[in-house]
Write a protein that holds these residues in place. Sequence first.
Motif, mmCIF file in Angstrom:
data_model
loop_
_atom_site.group_PDB
_atom_site.id
_atom_site.type_symbol
_atom_site.label_atom_id
_atom_site.label_comp_id
_atom_site.label_asym_id
_atom_site.label_seq_id
_atom_site.Cartn_x
_atom_site.Cartn_y
_atom_site.Cartn_z
ATOM 1 N N ASP A 319 3.284 13.443 -5.123
ATOM 2 C CA ASP A 319 4.049 13.424 -3.880
ATOM 3 C C ASP A 319 3.656 12.207 -3.029
ATOM 4 O O ASP A 319 3.416 12.309 -1.828
ATOM 5 C CB ASP A 319 3.845 14.716 -3.082
ATOM 6 C CG ASP A 319 4.797 14.817 -1.882
ATOM 7 O OD1 ASP A 319 5.862 14.181 -1.920
ATOM 8 O OD2 ASP A 319 4.446 15.510 -0.911
ATOM 9 N N VAL A 320 3.560 11.058 -3.688
ATOM 10 C CA VAL A 320 3.181 9.811 -3.029
ATOM 11 C C VAL A 320 4.130 8.716 -3.481
ATOM 12 O O VAL A 320 4.494 8.648 -4.665
ATOM 13 C CB VAL A 320 1.732 9.405 -3.362
ATOM 14 C CG1 VAL A 320 1.411 8.016 -2.811
ATOM 15 C CG2 VAL A 320 0.743 10.412 -2.811
ATOM 16 N N ALA A 321 4.538 7.865 -2.546
ATOM 17 C CA ALA A 321 5.319 6.679 -2.877
ATOM 18 C C ALA A 321 4.754 5.500 -2.115
ATOM 19 O O ALA A 321 4.108 5.662 -1.074
ATOM 20 C CB ALA A 321 6.793 6.872 -2.529
ATOM 21 N N ALA A 322 4.990 4.307 -2.644
ATOM 22 C CA ALA A 322 4.543 3.088 -1.971
ATOM 23 C C ALA A 322 5.614 2.022 -2.073
ATOM 24 O O ALA A 322 6.357 1.952 -3.060
ATOM 25 C CB ALA A 322 3.230 2.585 -2.551
ATOM 26 N N VAL A 323 5.675 1.184 -1.047
ATOM 27 C CA VAL A 323 6.644 0.096 -0.943
ATOM 28 C C VAL A 323 5.886 -1.190 -0.659
ATOM 29 O O VAL A 323 4.929 -1.189 0.129
ATOM 30 C CB VAL A 323 7.649 0.362 0.200
ATOM 31 C CG1 VAL A 323 8.594 -0.817 0.388
ATOM 32 C CG2 VAL A 323 8.421 1.649 -0.042
ATOM 33 N N THR A 324 6.288 -2.276 -1.300
ATOM 34 C CA THR A 324 5.757 -3.596 -0.958
ATOM 35 C C THR A 324 6.913 -4.579 -0.833
ATOM 36 O O THR A 324 7.850 -4.550 -1.635
ATOM 37 C CB THR A 324 4.765 -4.114 -2.016
ATOM 38 O OG1 THR A 324 5.359 -3.999 -3.322
ATOM 39 C CG2 THR A 324 3.471 -3.333 -1.986
ATOM 40 N N LEU A 325 6.840 -5.451 0.157
ATOM 41 C CA LEU A 325 7.876 -6.446 0.433
ATOM 42 C C LEU A 325 7.211 -7.787 0.698
ATOM 43 O O LEU A 325 6.276 -7.875 1.507
ATOM 44 C CB LEU A 325 8.710 -6.028 1.651
ATOM 45 C CG LEU A 325 9.437 -4.685 1.556
ATOM 46 C CD1 LEU A 325 10.004 -4.283 2.917
ATOM 47 C CD2 LEU A 325 10.550 -4.756 0.523
ATOM 48 N N ALA A 326 7.696 -8.838 0.023
ATOM 49 C CA ALA A 326 7.135 -10.177 0.192
ATOM 50 C C ALA A 326 8.268 -11.179 0.351
ATOM 51 O O ALA A 326 9.339 -11.009 -0.241
ATOM 52 C CB ALA A 326 6.268 -10.553 -1.004
ATOM 53 N N ASN A 327 8.025 -12.228 1.127
ATOM 54 C CA ASN A 327 9.052 -13.259 1.305
ATOM 55 C C ASN A 327 8.677 -14.528 0.546
ATOM 56 O O ASN A 327 8.434 -15.587 1.102
ATOM 57 C CB ASN A 327 9.305 -13.550 2.787
ATOM 58 C CG ASN A 327 8.073 -14.014 3.535
ATOM 59 O OD1 ASN A 327 6.953 -13.692 3.153
ATOM 60 N ND2 ASN A 327 8.283 -14.755 4.608
ATOM 61 N N VAL A 328 8.639 -14.365 -0.788
ATOM 62 C CA VAL A 328 8.331 -15.469 -1.685
ATOM 63 C C VAL A 328 9.132 -15.280 -2.964
ATOM 64 O O VAL A 328 9.393 -14.147 -3.376
ATOM 65 C CB VAL A 328 6.815 -15.533 -1.968
ATOM 66 C CG1 VAL A 328 6.360 -14.347 -2.814
ATOM 67 C CG2 VAL A 328 6.427 -16.839 -2.606
ATOM 68 N N THR A 329 9.528 -16.371 -3.607
ATOM 69 C CA THR A 329 10.389 -16.278 -4.790
ATOM 70 C C THR A 329 9.655 -15.752 -6.008
ATOM 71 O O THR A 329 10.220 -15.003 -6.808
ATOM 72 C CB THR A 329 10.993 -17.663 -5.102
ATOM 73 O OG1 THR A 329 11.762 -18.095 -3.976
ATOM 74 C CG2 THR A 329 11.884 -17.609 -6.326
ATOM 75 N N SER A 330 8.389 -16.128 -6.179
ATOM 76 C CA SER A 330 7.649 -15.712 -7.374
ATOM 77 C C SER A 330 6.157 -15.742 -7.086
ATOM 78 O O SER A 330 5.716 -16.259 -6.054
ATOM 79 C CB SER A 330 7.972 -16.644 -8.551
ATOM 80 O OG SER A 330 7.571 -17.974 -8.263
ATOM 81 N N GLY A 331 5.392 -15.174 -7.998
ATOM 82 C CA GLY A 331 3.948 -15.272 -7.921
ATOM 83 C C GLY A 331 3.230 -14.074 -7.346
ATOM 84 O O GLY A 331 2.025 -13.913 -7.551
ATOM 85 N N THR A 332 3.923 -13.207 -6.626
ATOM 86 C CA THR A 332 3.292 -12.027 -6.031
ATOM 87 C C THR A 332 3.797 -10.779 -6.754
ATOM 88 O O THR A 332 4.985 -10.451 -6.652
ATOM 89 C CB THR A 332 3.617 -11.923 -4.532
ATOM 90 O OG1 THR A 332 3.171 -13.104 -3.880
ATOM 91 C CG2 THR A 332 2.930 -10.709 -3.908
ATOM 92 N N PRO A 333 2.961 -10.076 -7.493
ATOM 93 C CA PRO A 333 3.413 -8.920 -8.280
ATOM 94 C C PRO A 333 3.618 -7.684 -7.405
ATOM 95 O O PRO A 333 2.812 -6.740 -7.415
ATOM 96 C CB PRO A 333 2.284 -8.724 -9.292
ATOM 97 C CG PRO A 333 1.066 -9.193 -8.563
ATOM 98 C CD PRO A 333 1.516 -10.331 -7.681
ATOM 99 N N THR A 334 4.696 -7.665 -6.646
ATOM 100 C CA THR A 334 4.904 -6.580 -5.691
ATOM 101 C C THR A 334 4.970 -5.211 -6.369
ATOM 102 O O THR A 334 4.485 -4.226 -5.814
ATOM 103 C CB THR A 334 6.185 -6.827 -4.883
ATOM 104 O OG1 THR A 334 7.252 -7.200 -5.779
ATOM 105 C CG2 THR A 334 5.997 -7.943 -3.861
ATOM 106 N N SER A 335 5.579 -5.141 -7.556
ATOM 107 C CA SER A 335 5.656 -3.845 -8.236
ATOM 108 C C SER A 335 4.267 -3.352 -8.635
ATOM 109 O O SER A 335 3.944 -2.166 -8.503
ATOM 110 C CB SER A 335 6.562 -3.944 -9.465
ATOM 111 O OG SER A 335 7.924 -3.979 -9.087
#
Length: 467
Positions: A319-335
Motif C-alpha cells: 500500500d505504498v506508491a512513489a513518484v519522481t519528476l525531473a526536468n532533464v532529457t536523460s541521465g536521471t533514472p527516475t523510475s
Amino acid sequence: MTDLSDELLPHGLLPEALLPETRRALLHRLAVGQAQGRTPSLVGAVMRGGRMVWSGARSMIEGHAPDANVQYRIGSISKTFTAVLVLRLRDEGLLDLADPLEQHLPGTVAGRATIRELLCHAAGLSSETPGPWWERTPGSLRPELADLLEEQPFRHPAGERFHYSNPGYALLGALVERLRGEPWGEVLRQEVLEPLGLTRTTLLPQSPHAGGFAVHPWADVMLPEPLTDTGAMGPAGQLWSTAADLCRWAAFLLAGDEKVLATDTLAEMRRPAVGPEGDWTACYGLGLQLARRNGRVLVGHGGSMPGFLAGLWLSEEDDVAAVTLANVTSGTPTSTIAADLVSIVAEREPRFPAPWRPFTDADPQLLALTGPWYWGPNPVALHLRAGRALELTELGSAARASRFRPEPDGSWTGLDGYYAGEPLRVVHAADGTVSHLDLGSFVLTREPYGPAEAIPGGVDPQGWHAG
C-alpha cells in the motif's frame, strides 16, 4: 520537504507520518539521484493509505527546490490516463477489447489491430511516427491520423509479442474522441481529472511549472528543450502534472473510484496482459507497466519527453506508491529512484495488517462445506470468507490459495491462479445431501476417491488395499 500533516483523512484522522529516519533516507535518495543524474531539479513524493505522506526535492539552485505543486511533463505516464478512458468505454458497453479498431475508428491502416492489443502494445505497430521526431515538433505537422503511421505500419504479427508503440496510444485517444464526440483532452478533464480532483494535471503547462533542459553529456552545461503541443500524439505523452496530483492518481490506480473506474477494472489493468507467463521481471498490463524490483511486484509507468523524466510505481502488497519528476532529457533514472523510494518506506515501516475480525453473516450450509476435501488422493481445504466468498488451499503445500467469488446462481467463480474464471459448484445427492464439489470438472470429495459413485472413471471395487 512536505509531510501534509494538515491534510485530514475521511474519518478525521491525520495521515500516518513517516519516521524521521525514513524521511531522511528518502531525501538522501533524491539528493543522490539529483547529483549523479546532473538534473536541474528532482522532486519525489510517497503515497501511503490513499494520501501523500511525504514529498521532497533537490535543485541546482540553493534554497530554491520545487515543491509537490510544481508541474513537470510526465511523458508516457499519460498512457495510463488514456487506458482508463478506454476501459470506461468498455465498462459502459460501448466496445469490447477484442474488437478490431476498424469497427469503431474506420479508415486507419492499423484497423485490424484489436483494442486490447493496442492497450498492451501487442498490436505489432511501429514504435514511432514517421519523421520528424514527434516529441520535439508541434502537432500541427501531423494534423491527421494518417500522418501518424506509415502505409505499412506493422513491424510484427499482431498478438505475438510486446512491441512498444506510441502511435498505438494516439489511435486509442482518437478512438475515445470518436465515441465521445469531444477532444481527448476535454473527455479526460470531464471524466477523470475533475472527478478525482487532479486540478494540476493539464495538457499544457500552467504556472508554477519547470522548464525542460538537456544536459551536455561531457560537460556541466545545459540547453533548453522546446515545450511543444504534440497534437494527435497527446494521448501517448502530452500531459503535465505534479507530484501531489500523481500521488492521488497512484491512490486511484490502487483502490479505484466508482465515479471513474471500478476496483475490479483497475485490478484487470494491473495484471500482466502480454509478456512472459513464468518467472518474469518486466511485462505490461492494460496501460500499466509491471516490474519485479527489490523483491516486490510494482505497477506503474515511466515517462520521458525532451527535457523531462518521470516515474510512478506502486506496490499493492505494501500500500505504498512513489513518484519522481525531473526536468532533464536523460541521465536521471527516475523510475529506479521511484522504486527505491517505495522500498525505503516498505522496508523501514512495513504495513500493519488489518486487524482480524469475525464476520456475522455465516450461512450454516456454507460452514458445513468448510474443512478438508480431496481431489483424488490430494488433500485440500475449503475456507469460508466474508461475503460468502470461498478460498481453497492445498494442504502441505506452499502454493498460493485460490479465491472464489459467489455468483447469484449459487455457484462460485475463481479469481486467480489456475482456477481463474473456472466455476465451482456444489453437487447434491438424490437425498439432498452434498455429494461432492465440481471445480471446472475436477471432483472434490470428502474422502480420498470416495464416494465411488462421484468419481469419474469409478473406483476399484476392492477399495484401498496393500498392493
